[in-house]
Enzyme design. Sequence first.
Site: not given
Length: 286
Positions: A27, A29, A231
């Site tokens: 991922d 951001d 996240d």
Amino acid sequence: MTSRTGKQTNSQPKTATAASRIIVLTDLDGTLLDHYNYSAEPALATIRKLQRHRIPLIFNTSKTLAECEALSEKLGLSDPFIVENGSATYYPKRRFRTAPAGGTSYGAYWQVIAGLSYEDIRERLADIKPDYRMVALSDCSLGDICASTGLSMTAARRAQNRQFSEPLIWQDSDDALQRFRQALADKGLSTLRGGRFLHVLGDTDKGKALTAIKAVYSQTSATVVAIALGDGDNDIAMLQAADYPVLIRSPAHALPELVTTRPVTISDQTGPAGWADSIKGLLKKL
């Protein structure tokens, strides 16, 4: 860096051998990039280590093609990337001489589409939107996007250049969100919650994209071992499909819950610093 085991699955992670190929899917951001300033600086040395070991670093993100191209160039990468939550994968032709299954030529890439077109999504969404309080990213001015995300004007323009999904700023209740999701499902659409937006897209996710790209690398390697880092909630499918899932702590929200008995690495630090420590630890292990 800590480890834990999640809730149930039937498979155990593959172990890397001399004949295997490690790939890293990440991922962006809040994971490889800092949640607030979008910097990857703390991870740069580890990215170079992956490059020295010829380990592909594959973005698996809600970001657009334009955003991934710009970041790949900035970081000096030439690996494939997966955009808009698994909706399409782009394989650089300089690395992949022939098209992968389902691939078509798209400039410097082979493009494999798994999701619906942006126009199709907008058309299906049009009848539902008036019943709920929300703002679509496509209806925002560039100034509004900059204000809500901290992006520069150029970066905001890239973020708005959608091909396969519609990000929403959700302003309604949780009960309304459940009704909204059912209304979308009736029209063949789904939602994924990212770090800032609720993404409306077709029947795809980051986990399906990870499985597909593993199959491509499996054509040239006996065993492919996938490390995945994320996240947020929209990373769950990717992390559960990985051989070695890594949860990166976020300063903005709690860790998502995974359903897996594979060993889950949890970073001690947030964002790219936690990303770098986790990768270094796993490379030593593997």
